[in-house]
Design an enzyme around this catalytic site. Structure first.
Site, PDB file in Angstrom:
ATOM      1  CD  GLU A  34      18.640  16.190  -9.926  1.00 45.51           C
ATOM      2  OE1 GLU A  34      18.211  16.385  -8.785  1.00 45.51           O
ATOM      3  OE2 GLU A  34      19.744  16.598 -10.312  1.00 45.51           O
TER       4      GLU A  34
ATOM      5  CD  GLU B 239      10.206   6.715  -5.758  1.00 41.90           C
ATOM      6  OE1 GLU B 239       9.405   7.313  -6.498  1.00 41.90           O
ATOM      7  OE2 GLU B 239      11.321   7.190  -5.457  1.00 41.90           O
TER       8      GLU B 239
ATOM      9  CE  LYS C 112       4.298  23.904  -8.059  1.00 43.09           C
ATOM     10  NZ  LYS C 112       4.243  23.118  -6.836  1.00 43.09           N
TER      11      LYS C 112
ATOM     12  CB  CYS D 145      15.111  10.275  -4.785  1.00 41.55           C
ATOM     13  SG  CYS D 145      16.573  11.244  -4.453  1.00 41.55           S
TER      14      CYS D 145
HETATM   15  P1  NAD Z   1       5.736  15.113  -7.790  1.00 45.13           P
HETATM   16  O1  NAD Z   1       6.217  14.692  -9.135  1.00 45.13           O
HETATM   17  O2  NAD Z   1       4.339  14.817  -7.426  1.00 45.13           O
HETATM   18  O3  NAD Z   1       5.914  16.686  -7.597  1.00 45.13           O
HETATM   19  C1  NAD Z   1       7.159  17.336  -7.741  1.00 45.13           C
HETATM   20  C2  NAD Z   1       6.916  18.799  -8.099  1.00 45.13           C
HETATM   21  O4  NAD Z   1       6.323  18.861  -9.387  1.00 45.13           O
HETATM   22  C3  NAD Z   1       5.957  19.521  -7.159  1.00 45.13           C
HETATM   23  O5  NAD Z   1       6.399  20.849  -6.972  1.00 45.13           O
HETATM   24  C4  NAD Z   1       4.655  19.471  -7.929  1.00 45.13           C
HETATM   25  O6  NAD Z   1       3.761  20.503  -7.552  1.00 45.13           O
HETATM   26  C5  NAD Z   1       5.154  19.662  -9.350  1.00 45.13           C
HETATM   27  N1  NAD Z   1       4.260  19.180 -10.408  1.00 45.13           N
HETATM   28  C6  NAD Z   1       3.333  18.201 -10.337  1.00 45.13           C
HETATM   29  N2  NAD Z   1       2.708  18.072 -11.534  1.00 45.13           N
HETATM   30  C7  NAD Z   1       3.253  18.973 -12.378  1.00 45.13           C
HETATM   31  C8  NAD Z   1       3.041  19.330 -13.741  1.00 45.13           C
HETATM   32  N3  NAD Z   1       2.125  18.720 -14.476  1.00 45.13           N
HETATM   33  N4  NAD Z   1       3.788  20.302 -14.288  1.00 45.13           N
HETATM   34  C9  NAD Z   1       4.733  20.927 -13.557  1.00 45.13           C
HETATM   35  N5  NAD Z   1       4.979  20.652 -12.251  1.00 45.13           N
HETATM   36  C10 NAD Z   1       4.248  19.682 -11.668  1.00 45.13           C
HETATM   37  O7  NAD Z   1       6.763  14.470  -6.755  1.00 45.13           O
HETATM   38  P2  NAD Z   1       6.677  14.527  -5.165  1.00 45.13           P
HETATM   39  O8  NAD Z   1       5.597  13.586  -4.735  1.00 45.13           O
HETATM   40  O9  NAD Z   1       6.649  15.939  -4.708  1.00 45.13           O
HETATM   41  O10 NAD Z   1       8.108  13.942  -4.770  1.00 45.13           O
HETATM   42  C11 NAD Z   1       8.381  12.589  -4.630  1.00 45.13           C
HETATM   43  C12 NAD Z   1       9.099  12.056  -5.855  1.00 45.13           C
HETATM   44  O11 NAD Z   1      10.283  12.803  -6.097  1.00 45.13           O
HETATM   45  C13 NAD Z   1       9.570  10.620  -5.698  1.00 45.13           C
HETATM   46  O12 NAD Z   1       9.306   9.905  -6.875  1.00 45.13           O
HETATM   47  C14 NAD Z   1      11.064  10.755  -5.492  1.00 45.13           C
HETATM   48  O13 NAD Z   1      11.836   9.632  -5.834  1.00 45.13           O
HETATM   49  C15 NAD Z   1      11.364  11.913  -6.352  1.00 45.13           C
HETATM   50  N6  NAD Z   1      12.647  12.507  -5.968  1.00 45.13           N
HETATM   51  C16 NAD Z   1      13.719  12.363  -6.812  1.00 45.13           C
HETATM   52  C17 NAD Z   1      14.953  12.886  -6.454  1.00 45.13           C
HETATM   53  C18 NAD Z   1      16.149  12.765  -7.366  1.00 45.13           C
HETATM   54  O14 NAD Z   1      17.064  13.556  -7.206  1.00 45.13           O
HETATM   55  N7  NAD Z   1      16.185  11.841  -8.302  1.00 45.13           N
HETATM   56  C19 NAD Z   1      15.087  13.572  -5.246  1.00 45.13           C
HETATM   57  C20 NAD Z   1      13.980  13.689  -4.417  1.00 45.13           C
HETATM   58  C21 NAD Z   1      12.759  13.166  -4.800  1.00 45.13           C
END
Ligand code: NAD
Length: 498
Positions: free
Chosen positions: A258, A390, A183, A292
């Site tokens: 992550e 962040e 997803k 990230c």
């Molecule tokens: P997000 O948490 O909004 O979304 C990530 C994914 O989760 C998307 O596919 C989203 O549709 C899904 N999602 C959202 N709500 C959900 C729920 N209730 N249940 C299941 N799935 C759900 O994050 P984003 O805005 O897409 O990405 C940015 C964030 O990701 C930043 O905080 C960044 O630091 C983090 N990030 C972390 C790493 C790492 O490896 N630590 C790497 C890249 C990005």
């Protein structure tokens, strides 16, 4: 330079379930925009819970009845090497569409496409080399590990470097014999739509890879709460990770989280300052700052502080902002207008929390689209929001320190603990400082360059669990322990009388 739409973009992006491209239930769709004009260029299927149920059922069938989990590791490895070959051979196209959909500069998108191929190659190699210990108690017992794939892996990924993030989960999940439901983030579905053809061409059997698209709250949530999905690997925001952890807990699922970061780059006066400057600038402004592991807090020893800040600001002002498809571009457009609004709001907050020395709003010549000038705030106090939260954009906070103790306290003074970068030529200080830092990963005198064998993950609000190398194999498999007695069973004879 005009901004040309790549040729042959799909007019709709479909789900992929059980080897077939399908619409979502009732034909539901969502708009997909590109970040330079913010215009809708295609629509993607928006999966409902029923669609997720279908995808999970297909993956479960492929796991229970199909060849994939039972294949010899070498057979799966060959197929995954083919995936890597195909990804490599299409890296130009991949970079072009990734850059179009996400706003990432094309040269950086191309680097990420190569890394995606490497993820497949690495786990294809690892799975044939993987072995477990046998232990024996001489004359009495032998114990061995029967490693088994877990079943249907639920993979949920964010929009920053989407294709690479997806590969980072798909490669180990598939290499270890699981079937998957992916997803991806709804802002960036375009490159994810390439996976079905890539897997089909490489020879991955139907049902092993399934793609659902749509909102996190509906499609992602249904995957997290599905009883036939025993593990979820999630990358995204810390608050989403916490929610997923709550939602998965009644099912006692395997979780790898992550999450976000606010990583420090710590620059001591005895560092190679030219190298430190290159790396600390690249760390926060590469990938549009949507990274990230960005070193978004730069802590600088007081004796070099003024000079370093001035040089840092100069570099930031000279960064080439441009169209994502221009090879000269160093910073492109942020992924989506709502993310742009979020980053801009932090730029405004920063103006009352620090001394603005570069950027501070839209760059000149970019009146439209999600462009934010590389922005540098100096003299930022640790209690400032731009120090603590962040931002996930091209914005950096610089803070001075006087002693090692103060630097360590500042480095650890956020809820996050993903990465840290330390710049010093003093060997003892480098190691002691690294050991004191609360983060999952530390780079000493280095930019973020990671060997795929090393553990990846964070501490505190930056995540739970580790992937990378054999740790990914551990996460995606069950290590069943088998004990064999070599002589009599030696059981106490309950009920046998005296
Ligand atoms: P997000 O948490 O909004 O979304 C990530 C994914 O989760 C998307 O596919 C989203 O549709 C899904 N999602 C959202 N709500 C959900 C729920 N209730 N249940 C299941 N799935 C759900 O994050 P984003 O805005 O897409 O990405 C940015 C964030 O990701 C930043 O905080 C960044 O630091 C983090 N990030 C972390 C790493 C790492 O490896 N630590 C790497 C890249 C990005």
């Amino acid at each position: 330079m005009t901004y040309e739409k790549p040729a042959d973009l799909p007019d709709k992006i479909q789900l992929f379930i059980d080897g077939e491209f399908v619409d979502a239930e009732g034909g539901a769709q969502f708009d997909v925009i590109e970040p330079v004009s913010n215009e809708v260029y295609t629509r993607a299927a928006s999966a409902s819970k029923a669609d997720v149920d279908r995808a999970v059922a297909a993956a479960k069938r492929a796991f229970d009845e199909g060849p994939w989990p039972k294949m010899l590791p070498r057979e799966r490895s060959r197929i995954l090497h083919k995936v890597a070959d195909i990804v490599e051979s299409r890296d130009d196209r991949l970079a072009l569409i990734e850059s179009w959909d996400s706003g990432l500069p094309i040269t950086q998108a191309k680097g990420q496409a190569r890394r995606a191929a490497e993820n497949f190659r690495f786990f294809a190699d690892l799975i044939v080399a993987e072995h477990d210990n046998v232990t024996k108690v001489p004359g009495r017992q032998i114990n061995y590990v029967n490693r088994k794939p877990k079943g249907v892996a639920g993979l949920i990924t964010p929009w920053n470097v989407p294709f690479m993030q997806e590969s980072w989960k798909l490669a180990p999940a598939l290499a270890t014999g699981n079937t998957v439901v992916l997803k991806p983030a709804s802002y960036t579905p375009l490159s994810a739509a390439l996976w079905p053809e890539i897997f089909r061409e490489a020879g991955v059997p139907d049902g092993v890879f399934n793609l659902i698209l749509g909102s996190g709250g509906v499609a992602g949530d249904a995957l997290v709460k599905h009883p036939d999905v025993p593990l979820i690997s999630f990358t995204g925001d810390s608050s989403t990770g916490a929610m997923i952890s709550t939602n998965a807990s009644p099912f006692l699922k395997g979780l790898s989280l992550e999450l976000g970061g606010k990583s420090p780059s710590v620059v001591f006066a005895d560092a190679d300052l030219e190298e430190a400057l290159d790396a600390t600038v690249f760390s926060v402004f590469s990938l549009n700052g949507e990274r990230c592991t960005a070193g978004s807090r730069v802590l600088v020893e007081r004796s070099i502080y003024d000079d370093f800040v001035a040089r840092y600001a100069e570099r930031a002002k000279n960064i080439v902002i441009g169209l994502p498809n221009d090879p000269k571009t160093e910073v492109g457009a942020l992924v989506h207008p709502s993310h742009f609004e979020k980053v801009m709001s932090y730029v405004e907050i920063g103006k009352s929390e620090g001394r603005l020395v570069a950027g501070g709003g839209r760059p000149e010549g970019f009146p439209e689209g999600n462009y934010v000038a590389p922005t540098v705030f100096a003299d930022v106090k640790p209690e400032a929001r731009i120090f603590q939260e962040e931002i996930f954009g091209p914005v950096v906070a610089i803070t001075p320190f006087d002693t090692d103790e103060e630097a360590l306290k500042l480095a650890n003074d956020t809820k996050y603990g993903l990465a840290a970068y330390v710049w010093t030529s003093n060997l003892k200080r480098a190691h002691n400082f690294a050991h004191g830092i609360e983060s999952g990963m530390v780079w000493l005198n280095s930019n973020n360059v990671r060997d795929l064998r090393t553990p990846f993950g964070g501490v505190k609000a930056s995540g739970l669990g580790r992937e990378g190398g054999y740790r990914s194999v551990d996460f995606y498999t069950t290590a069943q322990s088998i004990q064999i007695t070599l002589n009599e069973a030696h059981s106490p004879r309950f009920g046998a009388g005296s």
